[in-house]
Design a protein around this motif. Structure first.
Motif, PDB file in Angstrom:
ATOM      1  N   ARG A  89       0.813  -1.213   0.000  1.00 57.17           N
ATOM      2  CA  ARG A  89       0.000   0.000   0.000  1.00 57.17           C
ATOM      3  C   ARG A  89       0.849   1.265   0.000  1.00 57.17           C
ATOM      4  N   ASP A  90       1.928   1.293   0.792  1.00 58.24           N
ATOM      5  CA  ASP A  90       2.653   2.540   1.057  1.00 58.24           C
ATOM      6  C   ASP A  90       3.857   2.764   0.147  1.00 58.24           C
ATOM      7  N   LEU A  91       4.376   1.723  -0.479  1.00 57.01           N
ATOM      8  CA  LEU A  91       5.528   1.871  -1.369  1.00 57.01           C
ATOM      9  C   LEU A  91       5.064   2.013  -2.814  1.00 57.01           C
ATOM     10  N   VAL A  92       5.927   2.554  -3.639  1.00 58.70           N
ATOM     11  CA  VAL A  92       5.685   2.608  -5.080  1.00 58.70           C
ATOM     12  C   VAL A  92       6.755   1.788  -5.779  1.00 58.70           C
ATOM     13  N   ASP A  93       6.505   1.481  -7.043  1.00 50.57           N
ATOM     14  CA  ASP A  93       7.430   0.655  -7.832  1.00 50.57           C
ATOM     15  C   ASP A  93       7.718  -0.655  -7.112  1.00 50.57           C
ATOM     16  N   VAL A  94       6.663  -1.263  -6.601  1.00 53.30           N
ATOM     17  CA  VAL A  94       6.797  -2.481  -5.788  1.00 53.30           C
ATOM     18  C   VAL A  94       7.067  -3.688  -6.684  1.00 53.30           C
ATOM     19  N   ARG A  95       8.004  -4.496  -6.259  1.00 52.60           N
ATOM     20  CA  ARG A  95       8.265  -5.779  -6.923  1.00 52.60           C
ATOM     21  C   ARG A  95       7.951  -6.888  -5.937  1.00 52.60           C
ATOM     22  N   LEU A  96       7.101  -7.832  -6.367  1.00 49.27           N
ATOM     23  CA  LEU A  96       6.653  -8.910  -5.502  1.00 49.27           C
ATOM     24  C   LEU A  96       7.350 -10.217  -5.841  1.00 49.27           C
ATOM     25  N   THR A 102       4.840 -11.339  -0.923  1.00 50.61           N
ATOM     26  CA  THR A 102       6.081 -10.852  -0.326  1.00 50.61           C
ATOM     27  C   THR A 102       6.664  -9.707  -1.144  1.00 50.61           C
ATOM     28  N   VAL A 103       6.844  -8.554  -0.492  1.00 47.66           N
ATOM     29  CA  VAL A 103       7.417  -7.390  -1.161  1.00 47.66           C
ATOM     30  C   VAL A 103       8.931  -7.513  -1.162  1.00 47.66           C
ATOM     31  N   LEU A 104       9.517  -7.567  -2.358  1.00 49.64           N
ATOM     32  CA  LEU A 104      10.966  -7.713  -2.476  1.00 49.64           C
ATOM     33  C   LEU A 104      11.671  -6.364  -2.541  1.00 49.64           C
ATOM     34  N   SER A 105      11.027  -5.378  -3.139  1.00 52.67           N
ATOM     35  CA  SER A 105      11.648  -4.057  -3.254  1.00 52.67           C
ATOM     36  C   SER A 105      10.575  -3.024  -3.554  1.00 52.67           C
ATOM     37  N   GLY A 106      10.953  -1.777  -3.385  1.00 53.32           N
ATOM     38  CA  GLY A 106      10.049  -0.668  -3.668  1.00 53.32           C
ATOM     39  C   GLY A 106      10.653   0.612  -3.127  1.00 53.32           C
ATOM     40  N   THR A 107       9.934   1.691  -3.265  1.00 48.49           N
ATOM     41  CA  THR A 107      10.418   2.999  -2.808  1.00 48.49           C
ATOM     42  C   THR A 107       9.377   3.621  -1.895  1.00 48.49           C
ATOM     43  N   LEU A 108       9.834   4.111  -0.736  1.00 52.92           N
ATOM     44  CA  LEU A 108       8.955   4.728   0.247  1.00 52.92           C
ATOM     45  C   LEU A 108       9.194   6.226   0.316  1.00 52.92           C
ATOM     46  N   ALA A 109       8.130   7.008   0.196  1.00 57.30           N
ATOM     47  CA  ALA A 109       8.181   8.429   0.547  1.00 57.30           C
ATOM     48  C   ALA A 109       7.860   8.491   2.035  1.00 57.30           C
ATOM     49  N   ASP A 110       8.896   8.538   2.857  1.00 52.32           N
ATOM     50  CA  ASP A 110       8.732   8.363   4.291  1.00 52.32           C
ATOM     51  C   ASP A 110       7.936   9.511   4.912  1.00 52.32           C
ATOM     52  N   PRO A 111       6.801   9.209   5.574  1.00 51.67           N
ATOM     53  CA  PRO A 111       5.992  10.278   6.160  1.00 51.67           C
ATOM     54  C   PRO A 111       6.606  10.901   7.408  1.00 51.67           C
ATOM     55  N   TYR A 112       7.611  10.264   8.000  1.00 52.98           N
ATOM     56  CA  TYR A 112       8.202  10.760   9.243  1.00 52.98           C
ATOM     57  C   TYR A 112       9.440  11.624   9.022  1.00 52.98           C
ATOM     58  N   SER A 113      10.127  11.403   7.924  1.00 51.84           N
ATOM     59  CA  SER A 113      11.353  12.177   7.668  1.00 51.84           C
ATOM     60  C   SER A 113      11.246  13.049   6.425  1.00 51.84           C
ATOM     61  N   ALA A 118      14.807   3.694  -0.454  1.00 50.09           N
ATOM     62  CA  ALA A 118      14.737   2.520  -1.310  1.00 50.09           C
ATOM     63  C   ALA A 118      14.695   1.278  -0.416  1.00 50.09           C
ATOM     64  N   PHE A 119      13.647   0.495  -0.562  1.00 49.56           N
ATOM     65  CA  PHE A 119      13.508  -0.724   0.231  1.00 49.56           C
ATOM     66  C   PHE A 119      13.952  -1.928  -0.588  1.00 49.56           C
ATOM     67  N   ARG A 120      14.737  -2.781   0.049  1.00 51.76           N
ATOM     68  CA  ARG A 120      15.132  -4.052  -0.572  1.00 51.76           C
ATOM     69  C   ARG A 120      15.112  -5.116   0.508  1.00 51.76           C
ATOM     70  N   ARG A 121      14.320  -6.154   0.293  1.00 52.97           N
ATOM     71  CA  ARG A 121      14.213  -7.200   1.296  1.00 52.97           C
ATOM     72  C   ARG A 121      15.534  -7.945   1.409  1.00 52.97           C
ATOM     73  N   GLY A 122      15.964  -8.144   2.634  1.00 55.65           N
ATOM     74  CA  GLY A 122      17.195  -8.876   2.895  1.00 55.65           C
ATOM     75  C   GLY A 122      17.542  -8.812   4.364  1.00 55.65           C
ATOM     76  N   GLU A 123      18.413  -9.683   4.798  1.00 52.19           N
ATOM     77  CA  GLU A 123      18.766  -9.764   6.211  1.00 52.19           C
ATOM     78  C   GLU A 123      19.319  -8.452   6.743  1.00 52.19           C
ATOM     79  N   ARG A 124      20.070  -7.737   5.911  1.00 58.37           N
ATOM     80  CA  ARG A 124      20.699  -6.493   6.353  1.00 58.37           C
ATOM     81  C   ARG A 124      19.937  -5.241   5.928  1.00 58.37           C
ATOM     82  N   THR A 125      18.944  -5.395   5.075  1.00 59.43           N
ATOM     83  CA  THR A 125      18.299  -4.213   4.504  1.00 59.43           C
ATOM     84  C   THR A 125      16.817  -4.063   4.855  1.00 59.43           C
ATOM     85  N   SER A 126      16.138  -5.135   5.222  1.00 59.98           N
ATOM     86  CA  SER A 126      14.695  -5.067   5.444  1.00 59.98           C
ATOM     87  C   SER A 126      14.324  -4.056   6.526  1.00 59.98           C
ATOM     88  N   ALA A 127      15.158  -3.947   7.550  1.00 65.58           N
ATOM     89  CA  ALA A 127      14.820  -3.085   8.685  1.00 65.58           C
ATOM     90  C   ALA A 127      14.926  -1.602   8.363  1.00 65.58           C
TER      91      ALA A 127
END
Length: 229
Positions: A89-96, A102-113, A118-127
Motif C-alpha cells: 500500500r505505502d511503497l511505489v514501484d513495488v516488486r513482488l 512478499t514485497v521484495l523491493s520498492g520505494t517509500l516516501a517516508d511520512p516521518y522524515s 529505497a527498500f530491498r528485502r534482505g537480512e541487512r536491509t529489510s529493517a
C-alpha cells in the motif's frame, strides 16, 4: 396523463431517485464508527480530540507484545501477511515475489522524515523500512486496550489505519512513546490526526499530557481532517 405533465414529473423524479441511490451508496461505504466500520475523513481532528476521553494511563507492568497476538497475521484473509499488505500500500514501484504477497523491493516516501527510501528485502536491509503501529501497542495497552478482547487486540494490531511504513531508525527511536513524548521530524499534523482517528475508532483514551501535546500540534494545522485508512 398529458405528455407535458408526464415529462415534468420525470424531470423531478429521476434526479431524486439518483440522489437517493447516491446517499445509499455513500452510507454503505462509510458505515458507522468503530473498529469494523468507520467514517470517511470528514471530521476535524481537533474536534475529534476534544471528544476523546481524558484519563491517566493504567499500569503497563503486565504488557506483552503477545497480548496483541502473533505479529502480522492475515486478518483480512487475502493470503498475505499484514506487513506485506502495508508495504504494498505505502511503497511505489513495488516488486513482488512469485507468491504474489512478499514485497521484495520498492520505494517509500517516508511520512516521518520526508526522505525517499529505497527498500530491498534482505537480512541487512529489510529493517530500513519498518511498519509502525502509529499508536504504539504498549501505549494502546495503557490507554484502554487492556479492556479489549483478545480477538479485538489482534484486529487492532493489524488495522490498516493503525499502520504506516516508515523509516526504520525513526520507528526505533519512537519506541512505545505517545505524542507527549515523541513526534516525527516532519508530518506532525498527519501523524497526530491518525493517532486520534485510531483512538477514536477503538475507544481508547488520551492522557492529559498527550491531549495537550496533540492540541498544540493541531493548533498549527487548521482544517486537519481524520484519515480513513
Amino acid at each position: 396523463m398529458p405528455a407535458r405533465r408526464s415529462g415534468a414529473l420525470a424531470a423531478i423524479l429521476v434526479p431524486l431517485v439518483l440522489l437517493l441511490l447516491a446517499v445509499a451508496l455513500w452510507r454503505s461505504l462509510t458505515g458507522g464508527a468503530g473498529p469494523q466500520e468507520r467514517p470517511a475523513a470528514t471530521g476535524g481532528a481537533a474536534q475529534a480530540l476534544a471528544a476523546l476521553e481524558v484519563r491517566e494511563e493504567t499500569p503497563s507492568a503486565d504488557y506483552q507484545r503477545t497480548r496483541f497476538g502473533e505479529s502480522w497475521v492475515d486478518v483480512d484473509g487475502n493470503g498475505c501477511r499484514t506487513r506485506d499488505d502495508v508495504l504494498r500500500r505505502d511503497l511505489v514501484d513495488v516488486r513482488l515475489a512469485d507468491d504474489g504477497c512478499t514485497v521484495l523491493s520498492g520505494t517509500l516516501a517516508d511520512p516521518y522524515s520526508g526522505e525517499e527510501i529505497a527498500f530491498r528485502r534482505g537480512e541487512r536491509t529489510s529493517a530500513e523500512v519498518q511498519v509502525d503501529h502509529v499508536v504504539a501497542l504498549a501505549d494502546a495497552w495503557r490507554t484502554g486496550a487492556q479492556e479489549l478482547s483478545d480477538q479485538e487486540r489482534v484486529a487492532f494490531a493489524n488495522d490498516p489505519l493503525e499502520l504506516l511504513a516508515v523509516d526504520g531508525s525513526l520507528n526505533r527511536s519512537k519506541g512505545d512513546d505517545d505524542a507527549a513524548e515523541w513526534l516525527p521530524p516532519v508530518g506532525e499534523c498527519d501523524y497526530v490526526a491518525r493517532q486520534i482517528a485510531v483512538k477514536r475508532s477503538w475507544g481508547l483514551w488520551v492522557t492529559p499530557a498527550e491531549r495537550d501535546a496533540m492540541a498544540g500540534v493541531l493548533a498549527g494545522c487548521p482544517g486537519q481532517v481524520l484519515p480513513a485508512s
